[in-house]
Design a protein around this motif. Structure first.
Motif, mmCIF file in Angstrom:
data_model
loop_
_atom_site.group_PDB
_atom_site.id
_atom_site.type_symbol
_atom_site.label_atom_id
_atom_site.label_comp_id
_atom_site.label_asym_id
_atom_site.label_seq_id
_atom_site.Cartn_x
_atom_site.Cartn_y
_atom_site.Cartn_z
ATOM 1 N N SER A 232 4.892 -16.437 9.398
ATOM 2 C CA SER A 232 4.235 -17.256 7.968
ATOM 3 C C SER A 232 2.816 -16.985 8.118
ATOM 4 O O SER A 232 2.210 -16.680 6.795
ATOM 5 C CB SER A 232 4.710 -18.650 7.733
ATOM 6 N N GLU A 233 2.263 -17.266 9.149
ATOM 7 C CA GLU A 233 0.797 -17.108 9.471
ATOM 8 C C GLU A 233 0.202 -15.421 9.299
ATOM 9 O O GLU A 233 -0.697 -15.116 8.641
ATOM 10 C CB GLU A 233 -0.004 -17.753 10.551
ATOM 11 N N ILE A 234 1.058 -14.783 9.732
ATOM 12 C CA ILE A 234 0.908 -13.162 9.697
ATOM 13 C C ILE A 234 0.821 -12.781 8.106
ATOM 14 O O ILE A 234 0.090 -12.006 7.505
ATOM 15 C CB ILE A 234 1.706 -12.447 10.446
ATOM 16 N N LEU A 235 1.826 -13.257 7.575
ATOM 17 C CA LEU A 235 1.782 -13.056 5.836
ATOM 18 C C LEU A 235 0.448 -13.554 5.357
ATOM 19 O O LEU A 235 0.271 -12.999 4.365
ATOM 20 C CB LEU A 235 3.089 -13.193 5.502
ATOM 21 N N HIS A 236 0.325 -14.648 5.695
ATOM 22 C CA HIS A 236 -0.934 -15.397 4.839
ATOM 23 C C HIS A 236 -2.083 -14.584 5.096
ATOM 24 O O HIS A 236 -2.713 -14.142 4.274
ATOM 25 C CB HIS A 236 -0.747 -16.576 5.376
ATOM 26 N N GLN A 237 -2.270 -14.159 6.349
ATOM 27 C CA GLN A 237 -3.457 -13.339 6.658
ATOM 28 C C GLN A 237 -3.470 -11.955 6.073
ATOM 29 O O GLN A 237 -4.385 -11.305 5.668
ATOM 30 C CB GLN A 237 -3.607 -12.959 8.370
ATOM 31 N N LEU A 238 -2.262 -11.304 6.038
ATOM 32 C CA LEU A 238 -1.921 -10.047 5.642
ATOM 33 C C LEU A 238 -2.390 -9.939 4.154
ATOM 34 O O LEU A 238 -2.990 -9.233 3.605
ATOM 35 C CB LEU A 238 -0.448 -9.431 5.765
ATOM 36 N N LYS A 299 8.704 -16.276 -3.156
ATOM 37 C CA LYS A 299 8.746 -15.259 -4.406
ATOM 38 C C LYS A 299 7.338 -15.090 -4.647
ATOM 39 O O LYS A 299 7.080 -15.078 -5.963
ATOM 40 C CB LYS A 299 9.536 -15.968 -5.691
ATOM 41 N N LYS A 300 6.807 -14.252 -4.135
ATOM 42 C CA LYS A 300 5.230 -13.906 -4.149
ATOM 43 C C LYS A 300 5.148 -12.487 -3.360
ATOM 44 O O LYS A 300 5.628 -12.208 -2.181
ATOM 45 C CB LYS A 300 4.353 -14.768 -3.575
ATOM 46 N N ALA A 301 4.466 -11.581 -4.114
ATOM 47 C CA ALA A 301 4.144 -10.331 -3.039
ATOM 48 C C ALA A 301 3.120 -10.519 -2.150
ATOM 49 O O ALA A 301 1.968 -11.601 -2.339
ATOM 50 C CB ALA A 301 3.747 -9.267 -4.215
ATOM 51 N N ILE A 302 2.674 -9.378 -1.317
ATOM 52 C CA ILE A 302 1.311 -9.517 -0.680
ATOM 53 C C ILE A 302 0.533 -8.779 -1.510
ATOM 54 O O ILE A 302 0.617 -7.503 -2.004
ATOM 55 C CB ILE A 302 1.578 -8.707 0.848
ATOM 56 N N GLY A 303 -0.713 -9.251 -1.577
ATOM 57 C CA GLY A 303 -1.525 -8.744 -2.341
ATOM 58 C C GLY A 303 -1.475 -8.557 -4.033
ATOM 59 O O GLY A 303 -0.910 -9.527 -4.482
ATOM 60 N N GLY A 304 -2.179 -7.829 -4.692
ATOM 61 C CA GLY A 304 -1.866 -7.765 -6.181
ATOM 62 C C GLY A 304 -2.426 -9.057 -6.848
ATOM 63 O O GLY A 304 -3.618 -9.505 -6.575
ATOM 64 N N PHE A 305 -1.370 -9.776 -7.633
ATOM 65 C CA PHE A 305 -1.832 -10.991 -8.524
ATOM 66 C C PHE A 305 -1.515 -12.223 -7.503
ATOM 67 O O PHE A 305 -1.709 -13.415 -7.911
ATOM 68 C CB PHE A 305 -0.966 -10.947 -9.530
#
Length: 391
Positions: A232-238, A299-305
């Motif tokens: 989860s932290e990896i995705l948060h930082q990514l 239900k959220k993407a990485i980046g974008g909005f």
């Protein structure tokens, strides 16, 4: 601190570690810094930076170092460094004040910068070629294909080796079918010994924009997973890193949806799995089970909005011998038949249940045959990525 840094442990790290005194003398350097500096260690220790790199005091890099030294603040920069020999290299520098002066962590990002420059140049060339369609279209088309093949070679250099990836597990499958020559889908892993971080990601679009986004994503994962292994932290930082990287990019308008990703931390010894996803779930089929266990993603993407501080849910799972884990992009289920009928997630799931008695390598063959038969010669509309791991 100097005594602590002398520990040989630091010499085994890829990152450079160096300690600079208040009078700008080298107090400590690990082996990575020695390689990066192109000087023997005994020609640096005790010498000032100005003695070894004349004129460095007039550079922006030194201005940053001086500011950190005087104000006792931390900074992070990317710097192109010119050696006395005329050679140049790019480094990501993390500067931290310490009692002896300043501590500098350096990561060599020269290859990344060269690859990014090559891809950006390639993208510019492709845009010019498309804009200048002439009667020599056939010749120009050959140029485009040659350029894309070159881009494919660059992308392959970023992707993990397929055989090495599959050999990490006793029984696994990997299907990676780009729609075009280069792909917006990518798989990735980091081997931590008893644990492995495994990723299946789907970048917005395909072709060169998707491929460029995938390589940025891989580079960010390489850096982030040096600092944390928590999914989860990896995705948060990514998410934060991608938003920063794409905020000033010329392709940002083409990539507003960013990247969907499924990420697992797998313990090969205990069978425990920690999963976190951004718009991409994980599927588990237990041994002798008749249904698929769906592990939902945030239900959220990485980046974008997606918001800069978005958090991603974490799921703790326990898999037993014979259980199977699947990570995948949406390309397989979104494949259309010659009757313009979508395969759908339901049909994909049902087919996986039908072939559970097969080995993963045999499943790979059956899945590839199934999607080709479904397409029945029609054009592939999206990149396809499927990763399967049997415990």
């Amino acid at each position: 601190m100097t005594q602590q840094l002398s520990d040989h442990t630091l010499d085994y790290l890829m990152e450079g570690f160096q300690l600079i005194s208040f009078d700008w003398r080298y107090l400590y350097l690990n082996d990575s810094v020695v390689r990066q500096s192109m000087y023997p260690r005994d020609e640096l220790i005790g010498f000032t930076m100005m003695e070894k790199y004349p004129g460095i005091e007039n550079t922006e890099l030194f201005s940053t170092l001086r500011r950190c030294m005087r104000k006792r603040i931390s900074e992070q920069i990317e710097n192109e460094f010119s050696y006395p020999s005329g050679e140049k290299g790019w480094f990501e520098l993390h500067i931290q004040p310490v009692p002896e002066g300043i501590f500098i962590l350096s990561i060599d990002i020269t290859r990344r910068k060269e690859a990014e420059a090559s891809l950006m140049k390639l993208n510019e060339n492709l845009e010019e070629l498309v804009a200048s369609r002439t009667s020599q279209l056939e010749s120009k088309n050959k140029d485009i294909i040659d350029s894309l093949n070159y881009a494919q070679n660059i992308q392959k250099a970023f992707l993990p080796n397929r055989d090495e990836f599959l050999n990490l597990f006793p029984d696994a499958l990997l299907i990676n079918k780009p729609k075009d020559i280069v792909s917006g889908d990518f798989y990735w892993y980091r081997d931590l010994g008893d644990e492995i971080i495994t990723v299946a990601a789907d970048c917005t679009g395909h072709g060169v924009p998707g491929a460029l986004m995938s390589m940025i994503g891989i580079e960010k994962l390489n850096n982030i997973t040096l600092k944390t292994t928590d999914p989860s932290e990896i995705l948060h930082q990514l998410n934060k890193s991608i938003r920063i990287a794409m905020g000033s990019s010329s392709i940002y308008e083409q990539c507003l949806d960013g990247m969907d990703i499924a990420l697992c931390l797998i313990n090969k010894i205990t069978g425990s799995v920690t999963f976190s996803g951004a718009n991409r779930p994980a599927w588990i089929i237990r041994k002798d089970a008749s249904e698929v266990e769906v592990i939902k993603a945030t239900k959220k993407a990485i980046g974008g909005f997606t918001e800069h501080d978005q958090c991603f849910d974490s799921h703790e799972l326990q898999l037993a011998s014979g259980d199977t884990l699947y990570l995948f992009s949406d390309g397989y289920a979104d494949t259309f038949s010659d009757q313009q009928k979508k395969m759908t997630t339901k049909r994909f799931r049902e087919f996986l249940l039908e072939i559970q008695h097969e080995t993963m390598r045999r499943q790979e063959e059956l899945l590839e045959n199934f999607v080709e038969q479904w397409k029945a010669g029609t054009e592939q509309i999206d990149d396809i990525l499927v990763v399967g791991i049997r415990f």
